[in-house]
Design a protein around this motif. Structure first.
Motif, PDB file in Angstrom:
ATOM      1  N   SER A 195       0.854  -1.179   0.000  1.00 21.98           N
ATOM      2  CA  SER A 195       0.000   0.000   0.000  1.00 21.98           C
ATOM      3  C   SER A 195       0.889   1.228   0.000  1.00 21.98           C
ATOM      4  CB  SER A 195      -0.936   0.005   1.211  1.00 21.98           C
ATOM      5  OG  SER A 195      -0.203   0.039   2.422  1.00 21.98           O
ATOM      6  N   GLY A 196       0.314   2.352  -0.373  1.00 25.73           N
ATOM      7  CA  GLY A 196       1.101   3.561  -0.453  1.00 25.73           C
ATOM      8  C   GLY A 196       1.334   3.984  -1.894  1.00 25.73           C
ATOM      9  N   ARG A 197       1.888   5.132  -2.032  1.00 28.02           N
ATOM     10  CA  ARG A 197       2.023   5.699  -3.361  1.00 28.02           C
ATOM     11  C   ARG A 197       3.175   5.100  -4.158  1.00 28.02           C
ATOM     12  NH1 ARG A 197       6.070   9.092  -1.195  1.00 28.02           N
ATOM     13  NH2 ARG A 197       7.033  10.309  -2.878  1.00 28.02           N
ATOM     14  N   THR A 198       3.011   5.090  -5.438  1.00 26.63           N
ATOM     15  CA  THR A 198       4.011   4.737  -6.450  1.00 26.63           C
ATOM     16  C   THR A 198       4.537   3.310  -6.371  1.00 26.63           C
ATOM     17  OG1 THR A 198       5.967   5.577  -5.243  1.00 26.63           O
ATOM     18  CG2 THR A 198       4.731   7.142  -6.603  1.00 26.63           C
ATOM     19  N   PHE A 199       3.800   2.398  -5.745  1.00 31.67           N
ATOM     20  CA  PHE A 199       4.263   1.026  -5.664  1.00 31.67           C
ATOM     21  C   PHE A 199       4.448   0.420  -7.049  1.00 31.67           C
ATOM     22  CE2 PHE A 199       3.026  -3.487  -5.813  1.00 31.67           C
ATOM     23  CZ  PHE A 199       4.079  -4.036  -5.103  1.00 31.67           C
ATOM     24  N   SER A 200       3.518   0.701  -7.939  1.00 33.24           N
ATOM     25  CA  SER A 200       3.549   0.089  -9.259  1.00 33.24           C
ATOM     26  C   SER A 200       4.733   0.558 -10.105  1.00 33.24           C
ATOM     27  CB  SER A 200       2.245   0.365 -10.012  1.00 33.24           C
ATOM     28  OG  SER A 200       2.055   1.753 -10.221  1.00 33.24           O
ATOM     29  N   ASN A 201       5.433   1.581  -9.675  1.00 34.97           N
ATOM     30  CA  ASN A 201       6.590   2.084 -10.396  1.00 34.97           C
ATOM     31  C   ASN A 201       7.919   1.569  -9.840  1.00 34.97           C
ATOM     32  OD1 ASN A 201       5.074   3.666 -12.195  1.00 34.97           O
ATOM     33  ND2 ASN A 201       4.999   5.367 -10.734  1.00 34.97           N
ATOM     34  N   THR A 244      10.961  -6.273 -12.089  1.00 33.10           N
ATOM     35  CA  THR A 244      10.883  -4.862 -12.439  1.00 33.10           C
ATOM     36  C   THR A 244       9.476  -4.326 -12.239  1.00 33.10           C
ATOM     37  OG1 THR A 244      10.542  -5.483 -14.759  1.00 33.10           O
ATOM     38  CG2 THR A 244      12.793  -4.956 -14.072  1.00 33.10           C
ATOM     39  N   TRP A 245       9.346  -3.044 -12.373  1.00 33.29           N
ATOM     40  CA  TRP A 245       8.089  -2.363 -12.053  1.00 33.29           C
ATOM     41  C   TRP A 245       6.902  -2.899 -12.825  1.00 33.29           C
ATOM     42  CZ3 TRP A 245       5.156   0.460 -15.563  1.00 33.29           C
ATOM     43  CH2 TRP A 245       5.742   0.666 -16.816  1.00 33.29           C
ATOM     44  N   ASN A 246       7.124  -3.312 -14.064  1.00 31.54           N
ATOM     45  CA  ASN A 246       6.027  -3.777 -14.908  1.00 31.54           C
ATOM     46  C   ASN A 246       6.019  -5.294 -15.091  1.00 31.54           C
ATOM     47  OD1 ASN A 246       8.294  -4.025 -16.487  1.00 31.54           O
ATOM     48  ND2 ASN A 246       7.417  -3.029 -18.295  1.00 31.54           N
ATOM     49  N   GLY A 247       6.866  -5.976 -14.343  1.00 28.66           N
ATOM     50  CA  GLY A 247       6.943  -7.421 -14.470  1.00 28.66           C
ATOM     51  C   GLY A 247       7.669  -7.901 -15.700  1.00 28.66           C
ATOM     52  N   GLY A 248       8.318  -6.990 -16.423  1.00 27.51           N
ATOM     53  CA  GLY A 248       8.938  -7.345 -17.680  1.00 27.51           C
ATOM     54  C   GLY A 248      10.262  -8.072 -17.575  1.00 27.51           C
ATOM     55  N   SER A 249      10.900  -7.993 -16.432  1.00 31.27           N
ATOM     56  CA  SER A 249      12.192  -8.630 -16.263  1.00 31.27           C
ATOM     57  C   SER A 249      12.315  -9.158 -14.840  1.00 31.27           C
ATOM     58  CB  SER A 249      13.327  -7.638 -16.553  1.00 31.27           C
ATOM     59  OG  SER A 249      14.591  -8.254 -16.436  1.00 31.27           O
TER      60      SER A 249
END
Length: 122
Positions: free
Chosen positions: A25-31, A52-57
């Motif tokens: 929880s909290g801000r900017t976790f997805s980044n 990585t932030w987007n699950g790409g690596s």
């Protein structure tokens, strides 16, 4: 700030599987990149896996390659660690951590959970 809570730990026999979850929880976790670390009594904290932030690596420690898999679902603010073919040496407290950056870099993990115990019996 980012708050992290691990869950899913427990007792499992060698060769078994377990899935850990890290709810954020909290801000900017997805980044942020997220990593899993573990600590065994008498040993230092060691890196296990990161995504990585987007699950790409993904990145894995040599000791868990081919057995563990890290993934994330940003819509649920959750990161997972699927652990298969568990060994007694995998016994440890497992922590998830959020990085300052979107990619895995040692030294910049700044938010940590309280950990969840994984015990693998022989």
């Amino acid at each position: 700030q980012v708050q992290l809570v691990e869950s899913g730990g427990g007792l499992v026999q060698a060769g078994g599987s377990l899935r850990l979850s890290c709810a954020a929880s909290g801000r900017t976790f997805s980044n942020r990149a997220v990593g899993w670390f573990r600590r065994t009594p008498g040993k230092e904290r060691r890196f296990v896996a990161a995504v990585t932030w987007n699950g790409g690596s993904t990145t894995y420690a040599d000791s868990v390659k081919g057995r563990f898999s890290i993934s994330r679902d940003n819509a649920k603010n959750t990161v997972y660690l699927q652990m298969n073919s568990l060994k007694p040496e995998d016994t440890a407290i497992y922590y998830c951590a959020a990085n300052r950056w979107g990619t895995h870099q040692f030294g910049t993990y700044e938010y940590w959970g309280q950990g969840t115990q994984v015990t693998v019996s022989s």
